[in-house]
Design a protein around this motif. Structure first.
Motif, PDB file in Angstrom:
ATOM      1  N   PHE A  28       0.923  -1.042   0.185  1.00  0.00           N
ATOM      2  CA  PHE A  28       0.034   0.193   0.073  1.00  0.00           C
ATOM      3  C   PHE A  28       0.851   1.246  -0.026  1.00  0.00           C
ATOM      4  N   ASP A  29       0.613   2.207  -0.957  1.00  0.00           N
ATOM      5  CA  ASP A  29       1.510   3.233  -1.093  1.00  0.00           C
ATOM      6  C   ASP A  29       1.195   4.351  -0.076  1.00  0.00           C
ATOM      7  N   LEU A  30       2.131   4.892   0.480  1.00  0.00           N
ATOM      8  CA  LEU A  30       1.786   6.131   1.421  1.00  0.00           C
ATOM      9  C   LEU A  30       2.246   7.370   0.686  1.00  0.00           C
ATOM     10  N   THR A  31       3.215   7.130   0.147  1.00  0.00           N
ATOM     11  CA  THR A  31       3.609   8.137  -0.895  1.00  0.00           C
ATOM     12  C   THR A  31       4.093   7.711  -2.028  1.00  0.00           C
ATOM     13  N   GLU A  32       4.841   8.326  -2.985  1.00  0.00           N
ATOM     14  CA  GLU A  32       5.161   8.020  -4.332  1.00  0.00           C
ATOM     15  C   GLU A  32       6.552   6.796  -3.872  1.00  0.00           C
ATOM     16  N   ASN A  33       7.034   7.242  -2.626  1.00  0.00           N
ATOM     17  CA  ASN A  33       8.472   6.332  -2.382  1.00  0.00           C
ATOM     18  C   ASN A  33       8.406   5.496  -1.111  1.00  0.00           C
ATOM     19  N   LEU A  34       7.275   5.551  -0.421  1.00  0.00           N
ATOM     20  CA  LEU A  34       7.178   5.300   0.917  1.00  0.00           C
ATOM     21  C   LEU A  34       5.986   4.051   0.808  1.00  0.00           C
ATOM     22  N   HIS A  35       6.175   2.940   1.216  1.00  0.00           N
ATOM     23  CA  HIS A  35       5.211   1.776   1.321  1.00  0.00           C
ATOM     24  C   HIS A  35       5.041   0.948   2.466  1.00  0.00           C
ATOM     25  N   ILE A  36       3.784   0.584   2.720  1.00  0.00           N
ATOM     26  CA  ILE A  36       3.631  -0.424   3.817  1.00  0.00           C
ATOM     27  C   ILE A  36       3.242  -1.720   3.252  1.00  0.00           C
ATOM     28  N   ASN A  37       3.876  -2.753   3.687  1.00  0.00           N
ATOM     29  CA  ASN A  37       3.813  -4.165   3.197  1.00  0.00           C
ATOM     30  C   ASN A  37       2.910  -4.953   4.560  1.00  0.00           C
ATOM     31  N   VAL A  38       2.081  -5.938   4.100  1.00  0.00           N
ATOM     32  CA  VAL A  38       1.457  -6.763   4.909  1.00  0.00           C
ATOM     33  C   VAL A  38       1.320  -8.094   4.294  1.00  0.00           C
ATOM     34  N   GLY A  39       1.777  -9.072   4.933  1.00  0.00           N
ATOM     35  CA  GLY A  39       2.114 -10.410   4.266  1.00  0.00           C
ATOM     36  C   GLY A  39       1.632 -11.505   5.169  1.00  0.00           C
TER      37      GLY A  39
ATOM     38  N   TYR B 157      11.075   2.212   1.865  1.00  0.00           N
ATOM     39  CA  TYR B 157      11.382   3.352   1.230  1.00  0.00           C
ATOM     40  C   TYR B 157      12.163   3.057  -0.270  1.00  0.00           C
ATOM     41  N   ASP B 158      11.674   3.413  -1.283  1.00  0.00           N
ATOM     42  CA  ASP B 158      12.442   3.493  -2.451  1.00  0.00           C
ATOM     43  C   ASP B 158      13.567   4.601  -2.559  1.00  0.00           C
ATOM     44  N   ILE B 159      14.767   4.288  -2.674  1.00  0.00           N
ATOM     45  CA  ILE B 159      15.878   5.097  -2.852  1.00  0.00           C
ATOM     46  C   ILE B 159      16.331   5.531  -4.349  1.00  0.00           C
ATOM     47  N   SER B 160      15.652   4.711  -5.196  1.00  0.00           N
ATOM     48  CA  SER B 160      15.929   4.655  -6.488  1.00  0.00           C
ATOM     49  C   SER B 160      14.617   3.846  -7.374  1.00  0.00           C
ATOM     50  N   GLU B 161      14.778   3.820  -8.411  1.00  0.00           N
ATOM     51  CA  GLU B 161      13.511   2.926  -9.235  1.00  0.00           C
ATOM     52  C   GLU B 161      13.689   1.575  -9.096  1.00  0.00           C
ATOM     53  N   THR B 162      15.027   0.999  -8.727  1.00  0.00           N
ATOM     54  CA  THR B 162      15.194  -0.385  -8.412  1.00  0.00           C
ATOM     55  C   THR B 162      15.618  -0.965  -6.990  1.00  0.00           C
ATOM     56  N   VAL B 163      15.961   0.064  -6.332  1.00  0.00           N
ATOM     57  CA  VAL B 163      16.394  -0.184  -4.889  1.00  0.00           C
ATOM     58  C   VAL B 163      15.738   0.280  -3.737  1.00  0.00           C
ATOM     59  N   SER B 164      15.272  -0.370  -2.611  1.00  0.00           N
ATOM     60  CA  SER B 164      14.535   0.117  -1.599  1.00  0.00           C
ATOM     61  C   SER B 164      15.423  -0.378  -0.212  1.00  0.00           C
ATOM     62  N   ILE B 165      14.997   0.133   0.842  1.00  0.00           N
ATOM     63  CA  ILE B 165      15.335   0.001   2.244  1.00  0.00           C
ATOM     64  C   ILE B 165      13.977   0.012   3.085  1.00  0.00           C
ATOM     65  N   GLY B 166      14.165  -1.003   3.928  1.00  0.00           N
ATOM     66  CA  GLY B 166      13.017  -1.147   4.880  1.00  0.00           C
ATOM     67  C   GLY B 166      13.178  -1.819   6.161  1.00  0.00           C
ATOM     68  N   VAL B 167      11.940  -1.636   6.960  1.00  0.00           N
ATOM     69  CA  VAL B 167      12.001  -2.269   8.499  1.00  0.00           C
ATOM     70  C   VAL B 167      10.857  -3.239   8.388  1.00  0.00           C
ATOM     71  N   TYR B 168      11.020  -4.322   8.971  1.00  0.00           N
ATOM     72  CA  TYR B 168       9.813  -5.303   9.112  1.00  0.00           C
ATOM     73  C   TYR B 168       9.785  -5.960  10.338  1.00  0.00           C
ATOM     74  N   TYR B 169       8.336  -6.501  10.647  1.00  0.00           N
ATOM     75  CA  TYR B 169       8.525  -7.401  11.833  1.00  0.00           C
ATOM     76  C   TYR B 169       7.880  -8.515  11.352  1.00  0.00           C
ATOM     77  N   GLU B 170       8.209  -9.622  11.688  1.00  0.00           N
ATOM     78  CA  GLU B 170       7.296 -11.018  11.337  1.00  0.00           C
ATOM     79  C   GLU B 170       7.070 -11.964  12.552  1.00  0.00           C
ATOM     80  N   HIS B 171       5.920 -12.649  12.516  1.00  0.00           N
ATOM     81  CA  HIS B 171       5.539 -13.682  13.549  1.00  0.00           C
ATOM     82  C   HIS B 171       5.269 -14.965  12.851  1.00  0.00           C
TER      83      HIS B 171
END
Length: 191
Positions: A91-102, A149-163
């Motif tokens: 889910f896009d929050l901004t053009e470069n910032l996204h939330i993921n739910v899996g 967070y997309d730092i370019s068109e091909t590369v992103s960095i992120g944080v996540y939690y899993e259970h």
């Protein structure tokens, strides 16, 4: 156990990737590191993670186009490792910032339970109860929440939690589960 889990994830990726590789929405590989067993703090050492996220096939459009994923998490102290497969929604929050739910299913090589018939002072029972998360089952649900967070068109960095746990659905009784949290870097191609 580590080798079997890694081989299973690699085989599933090799089998699944060609069917999804032609989709022009892209494929993404993510590498990460997580703090392991945050809830019980019985198992330690970081986990090294690898994930493959494929473009959503058209037949999943009716459920908001989740991306199929394959994932492996490997403990640096040879404790509980696991592999997972499932669906991941972005889910896009901004053009470069996204939330993921899996959400998916995982298989772990951890300890299911202690031998309850062993005497309370049995050294093996004490060792397992104090150094290992008792998973209850090998097949468990895998749930993730992340922000990238997309730092370019091909590369992103992120944080996540899993259970991972069986939630008293895939099993009953013992369910210490695992909670991990960490950082990851992603690389997308084929967009």
């Amino acid at each position: 156990m580590f080798t079997r889990t890694l081989a299973a994830v690699a085989a599933l990726a090799a089998f699944t990737a060609p069917a999804l590789a032609d989709d022009n929405r892209g494929t993404e590989f993510r590498l990460g590191v997580t703090a392991h067993d945050l809830s019980d703090h019985v198992e330690d050492g970081p986990n090294y993670t690898i994930g493959a996220y494929f473009a959503s096939p058209d037949f999943l459009d009716f459920i908001w186009s989740p991306r199929p994923y394959l994932y492996g998490s490997f403990n640096s102290n040879s404790l509980t490792n696991f592999g997972a497969a499932g669906l991941d929604w972005t889910f896009d929050l901004t053009e470069n910032l996204h939330i993921n739910v899996g959400s998916g299913i995982s298989y772990n090589d951890g300890v299911r339970d202690i031998d309850r018939t062993a005497p309370a002072n049995d050294p093996n029972r004490i060792r397992l109860a104090t150094t290992r998360s008792l998973m209850g089952e090998h097949w468990l649900f895998h749930t993730t929440f992340g922000m990238d967070y997309d730092i370019s068109e091909t590369v992103s960095i992120g944080v996540y939690y899993e259970h991972i746990s069986h939630g008293q659905i895939l099993g009953n009784g013992r369910n210490q589960a695992l909670d991990n949290a960490g950082v990851r870097i992603g690389y997308r191609f084929g967009r």
